[in-house]
Every structure is written in structure tokens, then in C-alpha cells.
Design a protein around this motif. Structure first.
Motif, PDB file in Angstrom:
ATOM      1  N   ASP A   1       0.238  -3.924   4.073  1.00  0.00           N
ATOM      2  CA  ASP A   1      -1.204  -3.774   4.061  1.00  0.00           C
ATOM      3  C   ASP A   1      -1.655  -2.970   5.278  1.00  0.00           C
ATOM      4  OD1 ASP A   1      -3.995  -6.119   3.775  1.00  0.00           O
ATOM      5  OD2 ASP A   1      -3.889  -3.945   3.739  1.00  0.00           O
TER       6      ASP A   1
ATOM      7  N   ALA B   1       0.842  -1.191   0.000  1.00  0.00           N
ATOM      8  CA  ALA B   1       0.000   0.000   0.000  1.00  0.00           C
ATOM      9  C   ALA B   1       0.879   1.243   0.000  1.00  0.00           C
ATOM     10  CB  ALA B   1      -0.924   0.002   1.214  1.00  0.00           C
TER      11      ALA B   1
ATOM     12  N   PRO C   1      -4.697   1.583  -0.966  1.00  0.00           N
ATOM     13  CA  PRO C   1      -4.438   0.132  -0.912  1.00  0.00           C
ATOM     14  C   PRO C   1      -3.914  -0.412  -2.221  1.00  0.00           C
ATOM     15  CG  PRO C   1      -6.781   0.570  -1.085  1.00  0.00           C
ATOM     16  CD  PRO C   1      -6.119   1.902  -0.927  1.00  0.00           C
TER      17      PRO C   1
END
Length: 734
Positions: free
Chosen positions: A416, A96, A231
């Protein structure tokens, strides 16, 4: 946004890559510093990060025109900011992107005033060198203001808008008039004041709505936020706000707000007749080049300038962004050396101007052609220098284009976001139909509205995968649900279902938790990663309840009270007081009431005494007001008696006696007799044309009445009336 900002540079620096580069550099000097303890490596958590940011992240920008900004974010923002919409896309499937900052870089802009090289002060100290515990700014960069700063400016401007000044003035006028209503005997004025406050002021608010709330929400939804997470394989729309006063003087500011296209194609300002007065003013004030730089003269010289300036792009147009140094060349041209010192041959000005009009163009700018040196000044006379200044002005205007300004997105690729604890920046609730926002008493005090469901959203960061909890939910009987639909990493929707009223001043602590599956953190059991608590204090104005109507049912066993703010909380209990006809009173607690909603109560009547009753409603220590104010009283109701006559007898020539049950002498709320008697000639005759008999004495079992002269002999029947309505049947007079 203006297309000038579409030239973007995405500059991202990874912490991991910086550490790796530092390690490689130090390895040449000290090999021991490059070795880490084995236990540190074994105990560390290896993060899956994307090293090549430029290959995985894209950015696109557009300048939103001032007219659109006015509608979307308000006039205050449109007049003070250059608003740029960015679409940042993360193409990585593994990591991300966390956006650390967004700024514009105007190093190559002619108006920036930036001088390449280190900033050395008069004492010879390089101020760009920071201590190892410090970080300095770059003088050629302008950062976007964060959304909270922009919201603050918009909130401050809201109170000073013309609409809000007028609405507040109308409200003040109504309040002042209402405060003196008690001194007015004319009820028309009193009702007019009530109508003004209850109809005209709300009508003005409806006709002229305040759009600031929606504009604030758009700033919160789209405005740049530090640590915005994009993301994997996702994209995000980010709106940036750059203060115009930071990079444009008053004259250029006026041009920018009036026609931003001039700053992307600056030579248009020389040909647009509608802009010539403003351009002339700017060239005279902000440019400072003098009267010789007449707009029409510069426009006529533009073709010659374009021909001469083509020298710069004759070899490789794309090389204009390369770092190059120029050296003299014996062939009369120039040699540009880039960073690897390889020569780049360019065409000479003599070759470019091989045209019949070349001499005329050069003469216009006080230039001449030299076979060895190329294009040079014709001489050093004052008139020649004045002509050459025209070339300098046109050259400067060409570099004014905002296409030379870059929008830079700074950030880092990381793991993440679901593995990062959530961060709450604020809690907002949606408006409730038939109530309003969360600053109204009915929002928290009336669970019957919308079946007790209250929806809202949390603003923050790293909210993806989070579940909302309220620490006090169990104690207050609140059911909390997280709504994933429409939620993002910066916005989390939720709903609360209230089963009872929430007291004023009660603190609610919001927590967003993420459940980490076993093995994610090295643990064999699942763990919850909680955000810091966000405290929300329930607050609403307690103006006090009002009573607008009181009605008793046909069975005379319960009373329905209509009004506002009938809310029962532990800190402010709801109490209804019934004032009976005999002067006694009884308090009815909330447990004995039926609270249909915050605007309606049902009160049981246990002792239905005939006569005029009145109702008092109190929330906490605040007694209900009557709306509209008296007269007439709206908090009263009448309970009718149930009389039954059994006989009527002439006692003398002038008196008769009526006997029966429940012959109660009650009064209406208008102080009129509730029970009356009339004589008719036949049992079924209509008593409406007969007068009421005048009583001389009365009790609950018998009444003595004056006997009219035409009924002293013959047949007659006595009828009983309650509130002017005759009851069925009649008793014959004997």
C-alpha cells in the motif's frame, strides 16, 4: 488514439519474484547461497505483494486524433507526438501497482527495421550484454516522454505563439507611449495612452485568451509520470506522448497526421482517392520501390494478393504470434514447429488456390503452381521479377499496420502506497477572483481578498493519506488545511488561510506527512513519515501603488483613498503622508490606518485645517503614482471651513465690516476662494444673482469689504457662502 494501439501487453517484473527465481537457479550450483541467516529473516518486514501481475492488472489504449490533441494539449504537442490514452486498472485487493515505464514495442512492425537476434558489431562483440552494474535499452522499444519534458516543450512554444507576440507588442507600444506622455501638452493624447494601456490591452487579452496554462495543467494532470501508483482495486488514466519523428519518416509522418486510420488499415491507402497523391509520393520516396508500384495497379492486384496470402493463416490464425520455425514437408505443404517442437500442419498453396482464377492471379505476380513445391517463381526473367515485386510491395504494406505495435506497461506490484513517504514534485496555486494568480502582490499581500483563503494543489507521488504542513505556518499566522475531496495519489489539494500579508521573497517549506499507527512499523507509538521539503519562494512584481481617487467624508474627519497595491509588509511598510494647507506634512503609519483591502485605505484627520490637502502613499521606497496622471490631481481633497457671522456694519459709504468666527480665508485645490460674501435685499432672498463682495482686508474674526452703491442706504442682508453654497441665515446690514 488510433485503435492500432489497443493490442496491449502488460509486462511487469517483480523484484521479489526475480530474487526468488535467481535463488532457485543458484541452488543447483551452490546450496549455501540459498540459505539466509535466521536473524535476517526475523528482523525483516514481510510485504504483502501480488505476484501474478498479468492476472490482476488490465490496460486499455486509444490513440487520440490530432484534432482532439490540438484542443486538449495544444498545436505544438499535436504536431510532434502520437498521443495515446491508457486506462490501467489494478484488480488486486492486496497490492498497489507502481508504474515504472510505458513504451511501444514495434518488433513485429514492417517499418521498424528491427532484426531479431543479438546486436553484434563488426568486432564480434555482443553489445546487448551489459555489465552487472549496467542496464541497456532495447532497440525495438520507444519510451513515452515524461510529462515534465512535454511541459517544457509546451512552455517554450508558449512564448512564440502568435497571440503572445501580439499581446507583448501591444504592451510594449503602450509602455513606450506612456514613457513619453510627460512631453505631450494635449491632455487628450495623455488620456488616450492611459485608456490604451488600461482598456484596450486588457480587452485584447480577454478576447484572445491564452489557453497554454490550461493545456499545461492537463499535461500535469494526465501525462505519464514515473512511479505512478495505482491503488488496490483502482484505475488510472495515463496519457503517453511518443515522438513521431522517432518512428516515422517525413512522408509517412505527413500521412499519419493527415489520416492515422491508414496505418491501422493500410490497404485503404490504395482506394482512398483523396489520399492517392500523398500515398504515391510516399511509395516513390519513402518506400523506394520504383515506378512499377503504381497505386492504381496495386489496388487492382489486391484481390489476388489476398487469395495468395491466405496461405499464412490457413491452419491457425492465432499461431501468427507463436515462435515457430518452418521445415520442408514431403506432401508439398509446410510444417511449423513451435517452442515445444510439436508439428503444425498447414494447407498447401495448391489447395488454397483451387479456383478458376488462380492461374490469372499467379500470372499477375509472376508465380506458378508446382505440385511438389507449392507456389514458386515462374522464371527468372526481368519482367517476371518486376511482377513479383508487386507482390512484395503489397506484402510489405500489409505488415505496415500499427496493429502489429504493442503498448507495454512496465512496473511492479508493491505494498500500500500509504506506507511510503510522499514525494513532492511541485506546488501550484489556484487563481484568485479580483486578483489573479500567485505572482500578483494582492495574492500574498491582501488577506482581505476571499477572506484570506488561498487554494492550491501539490503534484507528486505517494500522496495518498498525507497531511500537508507548512514549516513557517505558525510564525506567519497561516492556517493549513488538507482537502481530501478530489485528491489522488499524484495530486493533493490544500488551502491556506492568511491572517496577515506574506513578505516578498519569503520561503515557504511544504511537507506532506503520513501518520503511521502503532504496530505498523514495529513501534508502540504513532510515527509520522514525512516527505522531503519543497521550498516555495513568495514572489510578485512590485510595480508600486497607484492612487485613483481621494474622498473626504461629510464629517470631514477621515479620508478614503482608492487605488491599487496598498499592501503593508515588514520588508515594505505602507506609509501615508498628508500635506496640509499650511505647508506642513504628517506621516500616518499603517497602525493608524484602516486598510480595507489592497485597493482602499481610510486615513483619520486629526487637525482638519480648511483648505486644499494632498495625499502621498508609499510602499517601501516606491511612491504611489496618480492614475490617471494629472491634470487634474486625483490625490487632493478639500476641507471646508465652518464660518459664522455675528454682525455686518457700514463703515463708510464705500466699505462695510463683517465680524464673526472662523472666517478663514482658505483656497480650494483649484486655487479659488473658498469663503465669499454677498448682499441681498431680504433675509430669505436667493444670493445666486448677487455678485461676490470684494474684500480689502481680512482676518479670522472680521472682513472689510467694498460696499456696492445700491446698498449704501436702505435695508440689506449679508450672506456667507462656502465653495459657492450659501449657509443658512443672514445678518442685517446696519
Amino acid at each position: 488514439m488510433l485503435r492500432v494501439f489497443t493490442a496491449l501487453t502488460l509486462m511487469v517484473c517483480l523484484c521479489s519474484s526475480a530474487i526468488a527465481g535467481l535463488g532457485q537457479k543458484n541452488s543447483k550450483n551452490n546450496t549455501k547461497s540459498n540459505a539466509l541467516p535466521k536473524n535476517a529473516i526475523n528482523n525483516s518486514t514481510q510485504l504483502q505483494t501480488e505476484m501474478n501481475v498479468s492476472a490482476n492488472v488490465t490496460a486499455e489504449a486509444v490513440l487520440i486524433p490530432r484534432t482532439d490533441v490540438t484542443r486538449i494539449f495544444g498545436k505544438e504537442i499535436a504536431n510532434n507526438y502520437a498521443v495515446i490514452q491508457l486506462i490501467v486498472g489494478n484488480k488486486s485487493s492486496d497490492a498497489a501497482l507502481i508504474v515504472h515505464g510505458i513504451f511501444i514495442d514495434y518488433t513485429r512492425w514492417a517499418l521498424s527495421g528491427f532484426k531479431p537476434g543479438p546486436s553484434v558489431s563488426i568486432d564480434g562483440v555482443n553489445r546487448d550484454k551489459a555489465d552487472k552494474f549496467q542496464a541497456s535499452t532495447d532497440s525495438h522499444q520507444i519510451a513515452s516522454e515524461e510529462y515534465r519534458v512535454v511541459r517544457g516543450q509546451l512552455l517554450d512554444a508558449q512564448t512564440r505563439s502568435a497571440r503572445n507576440w501580439i499581446v507583448r507588442a501591444l504592451t510594449l507600444a503602450g509602455s513606450i507611449a506612456g514613457a513619453y506622455a510627460f512631453s505631450l501638452r494635449e491632455q487628450g493624447f495623455v488620456r488616450g495612452i492611459a485608456s490604451f494601456n488600461g482598456t484596450i490591452v486588457p480587452g485584447v487579452q480577454t478576447l484572445w485568451p491564452d489557453g497554454t496554462v490550461e493545456q499545461l495543467n492537463r499535461v500535469s494532470d494526465f501525462g505519464y509520470k514515473a512511479n505512478t501508483v495505482i491503488p488496490q482495486k483502482g484505475s488510472e488514466v495515463i496519457v503517453c506522448f511518443f515522438p513521431i519523428d522517432r518512428f516515422l519518416s517525413p512522408g509517412f509522418r505527413q500521412l499519419f497526421l493527415q489520416s492515422p486510420a491508414l496505418f491501422f488499415s493500410p490497404f485503404q491507402m490504395l482506394f482512398d482517392n483523396t489520399m492517392k497523391p500523398a500515398v504515391a509520393a510516399v511509395l516513390g520516396k519513402d518506400f523506394g520501390f520504383g515506378k512499377a508500384n503504381d497505386v492504381d495497379t496495386l489496388a487492382n492486384l489486391l484481390p489476388c494478393y489476398k487469395a495468395i496470402s491466405a496461405l499464412r493463416f490457413a491452419a491457425h490464425p492465432s499461431d501468427s504470434v507463436r515462435q515457430a520455425s518452418t521445415q520442408s514437408d514431403p506432401n508439398g505443404g509446410a510444417v511449423a514447429t513451435d517452442s515445444d517442437s510439436s508439428p503444425i500442419q498447414t494447407r498447401s498453396s495448391v489447395d488454397i488456390l483451387s479456383h478458376p482464377t488462380e492461374e490469372a492471379c499467379l500470372e499477375e505476380f509472376g508465380l506458378r503452381k508446382d505440385d511438389k513445391l507449392g507456389i514458386v517463381l515462374k522464371d527468372k526473367e526481368a519482367a517476371t521479377i518486376e511482377k513479383f515485386k508487386r507482390f512484395l510491395v503489397l506484402d510489405f504494406i500489409s505488415e505496415m499496420s500499427l496493429n502489429n505495435v504493442k503498448v507495454v506497461v512496465d512496473g511492479v506490484m508493491t505494498v500500500d502506497a500509504t506506507s511510503i513517504a510522499a514525494k513532492i514534485d511541485g506546488v501550484q496555486f489556484d487563481r484568485l477572483d479580483n486578483c489573479g494568480d500567485d505572482h500578483n502582490l494582492c495574492f500574498w499581500g491582501d488577506p482581505s481578498i476571499a477572506d484570506g483563503v488561498r487554494t492550491g494543489s501539490i503534484n507528486g507521488a505517494y500522496l495518498t493519506g498525507g497531511e500537508l504542513r507548512v514549516a513557517e505556518a505558525t510564525a506567519l499566522g497561516i492556517k493549513v488545511d488538507t482537502i481530501t475531496e478530489g485528491s489522488t495519489d499524484q495530486l493533493l489539494h490544500f488551502s491556506l488561510k492568511l491572517n496577515k500579508a506574506i513578505p516578498f521573497g519569503k520561503s515557504l517549506h511544504f511537507i506532506v506527512g503520513k501518520t503511521q499507527s502503532p504496530g505498523t512499523t514495529g513501534s508502540k507509538t504513532a510515527k509520522t513519515l514525512d516527505s522531503p521539503q519543497w521550498e516555495y519562494v513568495v514572489g510578485y512584481p512590485i510595480a508600486g501603488p497607484t492612487v485613483s481617487k481621494v474622498e473626504i467624508d461629510s464629517a470631514q474627519s477621515k479620508v478614503t483613498i482608492t487605488g491599487t497595491e496598498f499592501v503593508d509588509t515588514p520588508d515594505n511598510p505602507l506609509v501615508v503622508t498628508l500635506h496640509k494647507p499650511d505647508g506642513k506634512q504628517a506621516d500616518v503609519s499603517a497602525s493608524a490606518l484602516t486598510i480595507s483591502s489592497s485597493s482602499q485605505l481610510v486615513v483619520p484627520i486629526s487637525d482638519p485645517q480648511p483648505g486644499c490637502w494632498s495625499v502621498g502613499v508609499k510602499v517601501g521606497k516606491v511612491l504611489a503614482r496618480e492614475d490617471p496622471p494629472p491634470p487634474p490631481h486625483v490625490n487632493t481633497f478639500t476641507i471646508e471651513p465652518s464660518p459664522k457671522i455675528t454682525s455686518a456694519r457700514r463703515e463708510t459709504e464705500r466699505r462695510l465690516t463683517v465680524t464673526g468666527d472662523n472666517l478663514i480665508d482658505a483656497k480650494t485645490c483649484d486655487n479659488q476662494p473658498m469663503l465669499t460674501f454677498r448682499l441681498v435685499k431680504s433675509k430669505d432672498a436667493d444670493p445666486d444673482n448677487s455678485p461676490d463682495l470684494v474684500p480689502t482686508s481680512r482676518s479670522t474674526a472680521s472682513w472689510t469689504l467694498r460696499l456696492p452703491a445700491d446698498f449704501r442706504q436702505g435695508t440689506g442682508f449679508v450672506k456667507v457662502l462656502v465653495n459657492g453654497k450659501a449657509l443658512p441665515g443672514a445678518v442685517q446690514l446696519k
